[in-house]
Design an enzyme around this catalytic site. Structure first.
Site, PDB file in Angstrom:
ATOM      1  N   SER A 143     -25.270   0.883  25.211  1.00 26.02           N
ATOM      2  CA  SER A 143     -24.293   0.245  25.950  1.00 26.02           C
ATOM      3  C   SER A 143     -22.872   0.919  26.305  1.00 26.02           C
ATOM      4  CB  SER A 143     -23.957  -0.978  25.095  1.00 26.02           C
ATOM      5  OG  SER A 143     -22.862  -1.592  26.283  1.00 26.02           O
ATOM      6  N   TYR A 156     -21.537  -5.421  17.766  1.00 22.38           N
ATOM      7  CA  TYR A 156     -22.333  -5.127  19.514  1.00 22.38           C
ATOM      8  C   TYR A 156     -21.590  -3.230  19.222  1.00 22.38           C
ATOM      9  CZ  TYR A 156     -24.056  -5.142  24.071  1.00 22.38           C
ATOM     10  OH  TYR A 156     -24.397  -4.623  24.868  1.00 22.38           O
TER      11      TYR A 156
END
Ligand code: NAP
Length: 244
Positions: A143, A156
């Site tokens: 990501s 995350y």
């Protein structure tokens, strides 16, 4: 659809969103695709039914990437059934966002377990098979959060940066064995994962001025899985509308 090939792929988290689009694109290339899901059986079934309706081949396979024994059993089953496994896409993912000062340990641990330990659970048994085959493609969905960090997503961002490090190290380790290991780092892609976020505010941070579509990530994954990408190894390919 392309002509059917003897290649087999496993896409984790393919019941919806980016994983579903990746599975459909790989099936479109003539590849037999195993559609993993954790709890959304109907979503996984829909992925398979859509693939079959387009003359592709796929089946569902349920397991949880946080449970090592389930991951190993799934890889074993696939190899027993197809005799090979050519492509692994580590896509399954969750988010559990909190400001770091408020982040309790379970939120840290579950996100790490899913993305980073999940990479270990899935990739290790697959690599052992690919070394025997002297051929393989491993793609992990990272990501932009793992590249530039995202406020409210320390867990995350750390997990997504972790899979980039793991990808680069593994690419060096097995790069001479006919196996490539790459990461794809999407920006904001229109899936259920964005639920609850302020999308208008997010759009203003994206040079392209819009969210990405799952199919735009899938196209890059399919290229990395193809024979044309044989010299692309240890890379992180952004699909982010110009954010990084
Ligand atoms: P999504 O629509 O929420 O789909 C997540 C998928 O992961 C579902 O199929 C889910 O299965 C599966 N999953 C979650 N935990 C699992 C587990 N423990 N074991 C097996 N499967 C599990 O999310 P998405 O947006 O498509 O995200 C896919 C990947 O892209 C994730 O790694 C995510 O971090 C990454 N990503 C997304 C974006 C974005 O903007 N959407 C941006 C960058 C990166 P069930 O449905 O069966 O529970």
């Amino acid at each position: 659809m392309n002509t059917l090939s003897d290649q087999a792929a496993l896409v984790t988290g393919a019941s919806k969103g980016i994983g579903q689009a990746i599975a459909m694109d790989l099936a479109e290339q003539g590849i037999y695709v195993f559609i993993n899901y954790q709890s959304d059986k109907a979503g996984a079934r829909h992925t398979v039914d859509t693939i079959i309706s387009r003359n592709g081949r796929a089946e569902t396979i349920q397991f949880d990437v946080t449970i090592q024994a389930q991951c190993e059993a799934a890889v074993k089953d696939i190899i027993q059934q197809r005799g090979r496994l050519d492509i692994l896409v580590n896509n399954a993912g969750i988010r559990d966002d909190h400001l770091f000062a408020m982040m309790k340990k379970p939120a840290w641990e579950m996100v790490m377990e899913t993305h980073l330990t999940g990479f270990y659970h899935m990739t290790r048994p697959v690599v052992r098979q690919m070394l025997r085959q002297k051929k393989g493609r491993i793609i992990t969905i990272s990501s932009t959060a793992g590249q530039m960090g995202n406020a409210g997503q320390v867990n995350y961002s750390a997990a997504k940066a972790g899979v980039i490090g793991a990808t680069k190290a593994l690419a060096r380790e097995i790069g001479s064995r006919g196996i490539t290991v790459n990461a794809v780092a999407p920006g904001f892609i229109e899936t259920g994962m964005l639920q609850g976020l302020d999308l208008d505010k997010i759009r203003q941070t994206i040079p392209a001025g819009r969210l990405g579509q799952p199919e735009e990530v899938a196209a890059v994954v399919s290229f990395l899985c193809s024979s044309r990408a044989g010299y692309v190894n240890g890379q992180v390919i952004g699909v982010n509308g110009g954010m990084v």
